[in-house]
Design a protein around this motif. Sequence first.
Motif: not given
Length: 497
Positions: A168-175
Amino acid sequence: MSGALFRSDWRNIRRYAVPARMVAECAEARQRGDWRAACEAARIDVDIDPDLLVEAPVAHLAPDLLRWHLPRVLHGSTEFAARRLHLLVPDSPVGPDTVLLTVRSADSAHGSQRLRLGAVRGAAVLLDGPAAPFPAYFWDVRSIGRLPAALGSGSAASDRRAAFAAAGFEFTAGQDDKWRSADRNRVLTPLDPWRLAHDTRWLAARLGERAWTVSDNSYWQPNAFRYLTVFVDGDTTRVSWTTTEGRPCIPIDLVCYSADQELIRQGQLAPGALHPLVRDVLYPDAPAEPFVPTDGEVVRVRCNGVWHAVEARLGRLDPLAHTLDERRRERALQAFGGATGGCFAVERMWYGGLGRLPRRLREYRAGLWQRLIHGGTRTLCELLDAGLDPYLRDGTGGTLIHRIAAFDHREMLPRLLAAGVGLDTVDKEGYTALHRTVQQLGPADVIMTLVDAGADLSIRNRDGETVLDHVRKAFRYGDRLRPDLRAALVHLREQAP
């Protein structure tokens, strides 16, 4: 730091670190409402300010359950990491005036496995200080029912980013590069995303903190990344790599895959061998199967072309096939540097000589030491009264005096010396007990006691170093050296000729 990576360590932890007698005595004390007796049975010292005690949630503490779940050093050790402070977070909102329990491990590695229970007002020790959170389902009998949901998903997945997404995690973009580097270096292998998601949401609801940093500098690989931070916003949980450590922190060993479930899955632990409170919520139909240590071991060794039985019992090795006259003759031969073989070579290795013992003897001896280290002074005294060999050696050739920090040294050192154990006996690397304690930056009071008992400061180990050489190395830590240890080392240095 998961069960998958350190199954042999966790198997021994589950066998020896919380013995059945401790569990039974704690349960009996809880039933009669005596939380202090339960703490003593679980080898936990109570150090709570009387002004805080009336508000501290001690009535619902299960000290043996706390001991069961606390993280361990691993990497070949079953002991607690030194100088670890945990804040016991209750299953209710925490305000600035809420009194919370803390538990602290000993100041030095390879020392006493006793813990110290304290209390603080508010969560500042966690939010601004060095403490790690420890949720209620690991120590509070009222919250143990939450444990199944808290223990995560089970086996590690090979695609770590997919596992985080499934949790259920969302991810920070650009990583993306950070994630690829993490996968390549396998630095996230022990971390259970489901457990991380559950704990961060649970902690955020109780403490009001929305950002939690996962860190363990001993585990992160160089040039991969620094810190993983979880941001909780309602039902949304986002994960991001950062370059600086944030507060509060969750050590990675608190959100690893469950060692218990991994051991059971691999057939190395029976569900009935779990702590009773854990077993009742995870495997309620499993019959109790507590681990019972073996009293002794008999192995066969090749001796002069035939097989002979050798028995180890209570730390003593008995070459059963040989008469007393034969044993005296062989020991005299050894004293003059003569070569030995067969049963007598095994006997020599048992008492600290170089060489490799048969596997079953190594396992028996290791198990006996685990019983002593985790049973503490009480178990050692009982076994000595029952006939335990006071000359017992461990796998490094160390004596009971080498491990005196694991016991009440003021009580046990005089008894061991009276039994003939040498204060300056050396292990396989040439270290005396004092030498080894200083080298490991051990307990200050143990160093003082060994020095005052007349330990020799001039003995050199196999590298040619004396105790004073290691004192000089210790002082290189500067302000990082514990004040009590500094005082003990100054006292040691003053005794040098």
